[in-house]
Design a protein around this motif. Structure first.
Motif, short mmCIF file in Angstrom:
data_model
loop_
_atom_site.label_atom_id
_atom_site.label_comp_id
_atom_site.label_asym_id
_atom_site.label_seq_id
_atom_site.Cartn_x
_atom_site.Cartn_y
_atom_site.Cartn_z
N ALA A 177 -63.78 -0.71 -29.40
CA ALA A 177 -65.18 -0.38 -29.83
C ALA A 177 -65.39 0.93 -29.15
O ALA A 177 -64.78 1.45 -28.50
CB ALA A 177 -66.18 -1.24 -29.09
N GLU A 178 -66.07 1.61 -30.17
CA GLU A 178 -66.24 3.14 -29.82
C GLU A 178 -67.68 3.61 -30.35
O GLU A 178 -68.14 2.94 -31.35
CB GLU A 178 -65.29 4.14 -30.39
N GLY A 179 -68.47 4.34 -29.36
CA GLY A 179 -69.76 4.59 -30.17
C GLY A 179 -70.50 5.07 -28.87
O GLY A 179 -70.26 5.38 -27.56
N THR A 180 -71.92 4.99 -29.20
CA THR A 180 -72.83 5.41 -27.98
C THR A 180 -72.93 4.29 -27.17
O THR A 180 -72.34 3.24 -27.48
CB THR A 180 -74.08 5.82 -28.42
N TYR A 181 -73.69 4.36 -25.87
CA TYR A 181 -73.83 3.45 -25.00
C TYR A 181 -74.63 2.13 -25.49
O TYR A 181 -74.36 0.95 -25.62
CB TYR A 181 -74.67 3.94 -23.69
N ALA A 182 -75.71 2.53 -26.48
CA ALA A 182 -76.42 1.48 -27.30
C ALA A 182 -75.52 0.77 -28.24
O ALA A 182 -75.61 -0.55 -28.26
CB ALA A 182 -77.36 2.18 -27.96
N ASP A 183 -74.60 1.36 -28.63
CA ASP A 183 -73.84 0.76 -29.81
C ASP A 183 -72.98 0.05 -29.03
O ASP A 183 -72.69 -1.35 -29.49
CB ASP A 183 -72.93 1.71 -30.47
N VAL A 184 -72.21 0.02 -28.00
CA VAL A 184 -71.10 -0.92 -27.15
C VAL A 184 -71.91 -1.75 -26.77
O VAL A 184 -71.26 -3.12 -26.52
CB VAL A 184 -70.08 0.16 -26.62
N SER A 185 -72.89 -1.55 -26.03
CA SER A 185 -73.48 -2.40 -25.15
C SER A 185 -73.98 -3.85 -25.93
O SER A 185 -74.09 -4.82 -25.39
CB SER A 185 -74.63 -1.86 -24.49
N ARG A 186 -74.11 -3.41 -27.41
CA ARG A 186 -74.87 -4.77 -28.18
C ARG A 186 -73.51 -5.32 -28.79
O ARG A 186 -73.79 -6.22 -29.97
CB ARG A 186 -75.84 -4.15 -29.15
N ASN A 187 -72.23 -4.73 -28.73
CA ASN A 187 -71.09 -5.21 -29.60
C ASN A 187 -70.66 -6.45 -29.09
O ASN A 187 -70.48 -6.87 -27.72
CB ASN A 187 -70.19 -4.20 -29.55
N PRO A 188 -70.56 -7.80 -29.68
CA PRO A 188 -70.43 -9.13 -29.33
C PRO A 188 -68.87 -9.11 -28.77
O PRO A 188 -68.65 -9.76 -27.75
CB PRO A 188 -70.60 -9.86 -30.47
N GLN A 189 -68.22 -8.28 -29.34
CA GLN A 189 -66.69 -8.25 -28.61
C GLN A 189 -66.72 -7.70 -27.20
O GLN A 189 -65.93 -8.18 -26.47
CB GLN A 189 -65.51 -7.72 -29.73
N VAL A 190 -67.40 -6.62 -27.17
CA VAL A 190 -67.44 -6.04 -25.85
C VAL A 190 -67.99 -6.96 -24.95
O VAL A 190 -67.21 -7.05 -23.63
CB VAL A 190 -68.25 -4.63 -25.95
N LYS B 147 -73.89 1.79 -14.93
CA LYS B 147 -75.12 2.61 -14.69
C LYS B 147 -74.82 4.08 -14.99
O LYS B 147 -75.44 4.67 -15.53
CB LYS B 147 -75.59 2.24 -13.37
N VAL B 148 -73.37 4.34 -14.23
CA VAL B 148 -73.13 5.65 -14.42
C VAL B 148 -72.70 5.94 -15.90
O VAL B 148 -73.20 6.97 -16.35
CB VAL B 148 -71.69 6.05 -13.71
N VAL B 149 -72.24 5.28 -16.50
CA VAL B 149 -71.75 5.40 -18.11
C VAL B 149 -73.02 5.34 -18.78
O VAL B 149 -73.09 6.21 -19.75
CB VAL B 149 -71.00 4.10 -18.39
N ALA B 150 -74.03 4.57 -18.74
CA ALA B 150 -75.05 4.57 -19.32
C ALA B 150 -75.92 5.86 -19.28
O ALA B 150 -76.73 6.33 -19.99
CB ALA B 150 -76.23 3.39 -19.11
N GLY B 151 -75.96 6.37 -17.83
CA GLY B 151 -76.58 7.49 -17.53
C GLY B 151 -76.14 9.05 -18.05
O GLY B 151 -77.02 9.65 -18.52
N ILE B 152 -75.10 9.23 -18.26
CA ILE B 152 -74.52 10.35 -18.46
C ILE B 152 -73.61 10.51 -19.67
O ILE B 152 -73.42 11.69 -20.06
CB ILE B 152 -73.87 11.24 -17.17
N CYS B 153 -73.08 9.48 -20.12
CA CYS B 153 -72.15 9.70 -21.39
C CYS B 153 -72.72 9.78 -22.58
O CYS B 153 -73.50 9.06 -23.12
CB CYS B 153 -71.18 8.48 -21.26
N SER C 154 -65.55 4.72 -25.12
CA SER C 154 -64.58 4.02 -25.83
C SER C 154 -64.21 2.74 -24.97
O SER C 154 -63.97 3.06 -23.79
CB SER C 154 -63.11 4.86 -25.99
N VAL C 155 -63.86 1.74 -25.63
CA VAL C 155 -63.56 0.56 -24.85
C VAL C 155 -62.25 -0.14 -25.24
O VAL C 155 -61.96 -0.32 -26.42
CB VAL C 155 -64.79 -0.74 -25.15
N LEU C 156 -61.66 -0.13 -24.03
CA LEU C 156 -60.09 -0.77 -24.25
C LEU C 156 -60.14 -2.32 -23.83
O LEU C 156 -60.95 -2.50 -22.89
CB LEU C 156 -59.00 0.16 -23.47
N GLN C 157 -59.25 -2.89 -24.49
CA GLN C 157 -58.98 -4.36 -23.96
C GLN C 157 -57.66 -4.51 -24.26
O GLN C 157 -57.16 -4.45 -25.56
CB GLN C 157 -60.08 -5.32 -24.75
#
Length: 263
Positions: free
Chosen positions: A227-240, A208-214, A218-221
């Motif tokens: 993955a990297e991008g906006t919240y909308a991008d990464v929240s829909r990424n199947p790998q994420v 919620k914090v990430v979605a609200g202000i970032c 960048s997503v590490l695994q």
């Protein structure tokens, strides 16, 4: 000068053959709030430790304002304006809130950090210290002994002491960890407020914090950039989705719902 205040090139850290961070290419745009997220053990804190030179990279480069700082010391990096806060609140518990901020401001006196300066000399910093406390909504707590403050307010104080160092880049490590809903909201709004004219890179687990202000995420695994991008991008990424849920298609719908709900 490029639009990126911080850049890593194939940043790698090995511990006895185990790659905790592997070929990470991170670019933080000037003026953005950039989040580094990932499941437990993804390498987020190790990455932060590399950026601030608490750890030495095995290979790769770190650039700050287009200058190679890979071999620089932690103190030199801090003097350049890369200032970090930690998961555990790092304030002096038996000093007042005002005194904590004055310590951060002492560099401006040109006398380094002298804890036994006369009160008269340190009083010259009071106006700036109070302005910083006002910026983080702590002016009314100026004379409070820090140990008596609620946890969320201590984190706000830590942000004030970080601001006292005049950072070009603030690194915030899990700024809302261990907080109740009210404190999370307060600190989130505070980060958004102090980000004006500044750049912030934060490790954060609260979506919620990430979605609200970032601005960018960048997503590490397992130490690698997933993955990297906006919240909308990464929240829909199947790998994420898979990385967070640990399973594939069956979990994807549930996690997508969770991520969308966070927004």
């Amino acid at each position: 000068m490029s639009g990126f205040i911080l850049e890593t090139q194939n940043l790698t850290k090995e511990f006895r053959g185990f790659k905790a961070v592997c070929d990470v290419n991170l670019r933080v745009q000037r003026g953005h709030i950039h989040a580094l997220i990932g499941p437990n053990g993804a390498g987020k804190t190790t990455c932060f430790n590399l950026l601030t030179k608490f750890l030495v990279p095995t290979s790769g480069r770190i650039l700050f304002n287009d200058k190679d700082i890979t071999a620089a010391s932690p103190a030199h990096i801090a003097r350049m304006g890369v200032i970090r806060s930690f998961q555990i609140s790092a304030v002096f518990p038996h000093l007042t809130v005002l005194q904590n901020v004055r310590i951060g401001l002492q560099r401006q006196l040109g006398t380094s950090f002298h804890f036994w300066q006369s009160e008269r000399k340190l009083d010259a910093l009071n106006d700036r210290a109070m302005a910083l406390l006002a910026e983080v909504d702590l002016a009314s707590f100026a004379d409070t002994i820090t140990v008596d403050m609620p946890y969320g307010r201590k984190r706000a104080l830590e942000i004030a002491t970080t601001l006292a160092m005049e950072p070009a880049l603030m690194l915030l490590d899990e700024p809302t960890q261990g907080m109740g809903h009210e404190d999370v909201h307060r600190v989130t709004e505070l980060i958004k407020k102090v980000s004006t004219g500044r750049t912030i890179l934060m490790v954060e687990h609260n979506m919620k914090v990430v979605a609200g202000i970032c601005d960018r995420i960048s997503v590490l695994q397992r130490g690698c950039m997933l993955a990297e991008g906006t919240y909308a991008d990464v929240s829909r990424n199947p790998q994420v989705m898979e990385a967070y849920m640990g399973t594939e298609a069956g979990a994807e719908g549930a996690h997508a719902q969770e991520l969308e709900g966070a927004h």
